[in-house]
Design an enzyme around this catalytic site. Structure first.
Site, mmCIF file in Angstrom:
data_model
loop_
_atom_site.group_PDB
_atom_site.id
_atom_site.type_symbol
_atom_site.label_atom_id
_atom_site.label_comp_id
_atom_site.label_asym_id
_atom_site.label_seq_id
_atom_site.Cartn_x
_atom_site.Cartn_y
_atom_site.Cartn_z
ATOM 1 N N GLN A 148 3.420 15.635 -9.267
ATOM 2 C CA GLN A 148 3.941 14.423 -8.638
ATOM 3 C C GLN A 148 5.401 14.208 -9.058
ATOM 4 O O GLN A 148 5.743 13.242 -9.744
ATOM 5 C CB GLN A 148 3.073 13.218 -8.994
ATOM 6 C CG GLN A 148 1.675 13.268 -8.422
ATOM 7 C CD GLN A 148 1.685 13.229 -6.911
ATOM 8 O OE1 GLN A 148 2.423 12.469 -6.284
ATOM 9 N NE2 GLN A 148 0.852 14.067 -6.284
ATOM 10 N N ALA A 149 6.260 15.144 -8.652
ATOM 11 C CA ALA A 149 7.681 15.084 -9.001
ATOM 12 C C ALA A 149 8.366 13.842 -8.443
ATOM 13 O O ALA A 149 9.418 13.432 -8.946
ATOM 14 C CB ALA A 149 8.401 16.332 -8.503
ATOM 15 N N ASN A 204 5.199 13.860 2.594
ATOM 16 C CA ASN A 204 6.274 14.122 1.651
ATOM 17 C C ASN A 204 6.496 12.900 0.751
ATOM 18 O O ASN A 204 6.880 11.844 1.227
ATOM 19 C CB ASN A 204 7.557 14.478 2.415
ATOM 20 C CG ASN A 204 8.533 15.236 1.557
ATOM 21 O OD1 ASN A 204 8.167 15.773 0.515
ATOM 22 N ND2 ASN A 204 9.765 15.296 2.005
ATOM 23 N N TYR A 205 6.198 13.065 -0.541
ATOM 24 C CA TYR A 205 6.306 11.992 -1.531
ATOM 25 C C TYR A 205 5.485 10.767 -1.132
ATOM 26 O O TYR A 205 6.018 9.673 -0.961
ATOM 27 C CB TYR A 205 7.762 11.623 -1.811
ATOM 28 C CG TYR A 205 8.563 12.779 -2.334
ATOM 29 C CD1 TYR A 205 8.284 13.318 -3.589
ATOM 30 C CD2 TYR A 205 9.568 13.363 -1.578
ATOM 31 C CE1 TYR A 205 8.999 14.405 -4.080
ATOM 32 C CE2 TYR A 205 10.288 14.451 -2.063
ATOM 33 C CZ TYR A 205 9.997 14.962 -3.310
ATOM 34 O OH TYR A 205 10.696 16.037 -3.789
ATOM 35 N N CYS A 247 3.223 20.770 -18.211
ATOM 36 C CA CYS A 247 2.130 20.266 -17.362
ATOM 37 C C CYS A 247 2.332 20.527 -15.875
ATOM 38 O O CYS A 247 1.394 20.380 -15.098
ATOM 39 C CB CYS A 247 1.895 18.775 -17.613
ATOM 40 S SG CYS A 247 3.297 17.687 -17.278
ATOM 41 N N ASP A 283 -6.040 20.721 -5.959
ATOM 42 C CA ASP A 283 -4.746 20.091 -5.738
ATOM 43 C C ASP A 283 -4.979 18.886 -4.825
ATOM 44 O O ASP A 283 -5.932 18.869 -4.050
ATOM 45 C CB ASP A 283 -3.801 21.105 -5.089
ATOM 46 C CG ASP A 283 -2.476 20.494 -4.710
ATOM 47 O OD1 ASP A 283 -1.821 19.905 -5.584
ATOM 48 O OD2 ASP A 283 -2.096 20.598 -3.528
ATOM 49 N N ARG A 284 -4.101 17.899 -4.903
ATOM 50 C CA ARG A 284 -4.305 16.706 -4.077
ATOM 51 C C ARG A 284 -3.615 16.826 -2.721
ATOM 52 O O ARG A 284 -4.260 17.073 -1.708
ATOM 53 C CB ARG A 284 -3.804 15.460 -4.833
ATOM 54 C CG ARG A 284 -4.321 14.161 -4.233
ATOM 55 C CD ARG A 284 -3.651 12.953 -4.806
ATOM 56 N NE ARG A 284 -2.325 12.815 -4.188
ATOM 57 C CZ ARG A 284 -1.421 11.914 -4.550
ATOM 58 N NH1 ARG A 284 -1.665 11.101 -5.550
ATOM 59 N NH2 ARG A 284 -0.267 11.851 -3.936
ATOM 60 N N ASP A 285 -2.296 16.690 -2.693
ATOM 61 C CA ASP A 285 -1.547 16.636 -1.434
ATOM 62 C C ASP A 285 -1.579 17.970 -0.706
ATOM 63 O O ASP A 285 -1.225 19.001 -1.259
ATOM 64 C CB ASP A 285 -0.099 16.224 -1.701
ATOM 65 C CG ASP A 285 -0.001 14.864 -2.378
ATOM 66 O OD1 ASP A 285 -0.792 13.977 -2.015
ATOM 67 O OD2 ASP A 285 0.858 14.700 -3.266
ATOM 68 N N LYS A 320 -0.464 25.577 -2.297
ATOM 69 C CA LYS A 320 0.822 26.152 -2.715
ATOM 70 C C LYS A 320 0.596 27.343 -3.637
ATOM 71 O O LYS A 320 -0.424 27.437 -4.326
ATOM 72 C CB LYS A 320 1.672 25.105 -3.425
ATOM 73 C CG LYS A 320 2.186 24.015 -2.515
ATOM 74 C CD LYS A 320 3.133 23.116 -3.268
ATOM 75 C CE LYS A 320 3.730 22.072 -2.345
ATOM 76 N NZ LYS A 320 4.643 21.181 -3.078
ATOM 77 N N CYS A 340 1.279 15.691 -13.122
ATOM 78 C CA CYS A 340 2.548 15.976 -13.784
ATOM 79 C C CYS A 340 3.623 15.150 -13.096
ATOM 80 O O CYS A 340 3.811 15.278 -11.892
ATOM 81 C CB CYS A 340 2.891 17.463 -13.697
ATOM 82 S SG CYS A 340 4.571 17.797 -14.284
#
Length: 184
Positions: A52-53, A18-19, A101, A8-10, A129, A91
């Protein structure tokens, strides 16, 4: 068949922001470079899988995401780690979009597995997460929850990780120390 570590990245590779939408705010978590070096030296393909919502929520543009990934790749390359753009899967959807995805769904994992001929039994998923851990379990991978970023505090899924690590470096040392064929 090759072995891989899906990361995972973040909150796992880089500091949780956050974002994240500014490449200048991209900062690797201490020990991440050493972790990637250990894993690649031991023959693991590194594959990033990131939700990446912020893209669908309008908090980040695709141009900004590309700039962040370019900065990340330059930092890694300067440190002897080559991560190709085709090894980054993201995603762009929100959880309510119910796409295939977005972790814990498996489309990005399945696409990477097919493209790179990955053997799930020799591979790991590392994330901060519970969606990372759930995805790994669904895909038949060994999983490691890192205590950086969210450290599992999101508690959206009940999947139990194969191992819990302090950070990505601790996870890499665990993988190298135990070997991919060990059941954890």
């Amino acid at each position: 068949m090759s072995k891989a570590v899906f990361i995972d990245r973040d909150g796992t590779l880089n500091e949780e922001v956050n974002y994240l939408n500014d490449p200048d705010k991209f900062a690797l978590i201490k020990g991440s470079l050493e972790a990637l070096k250990l894993l690649t030296k031991d023959g693991y393909r590194i594959i990033l899988v990131t939700n990446q919502a912020g893209l669908s929520k309008g908090k980040i543009t695709l141009k900004q995401l590309d700039a962040i990934h370019s900065r990340m790749q330059r930092i890694l390359l300067r440190n002897g780690i080559a991560l190709a753009s085709e090894e980054i899967f993201f995603c762009p959807h929100k959880s309510e979009d119910n796409c295939e995805c977005r972790k814990p769904n498996l489309k990005n994992f399945m696409d990477a597995k097919e493209r790179f001929k990955i053997d799930a039994s020799k591979s790991y998923v590392i994330g901060d997460k519970t969606s990372d851990i759930e995805a790994g379990k669904r895909g038949g991978y060994k999983t490691i929850l890192v205590k950086t970023g969210y450290g599992g505090s999101d508690a959206k899924f009940t999947a139990i990780p194969s191992h819990v690590a302090k950070d990505l470096l601790d996870a890499a040392k665990f993988i190298i120390g135990r070997g991919a064929s060990t059941n954890v």
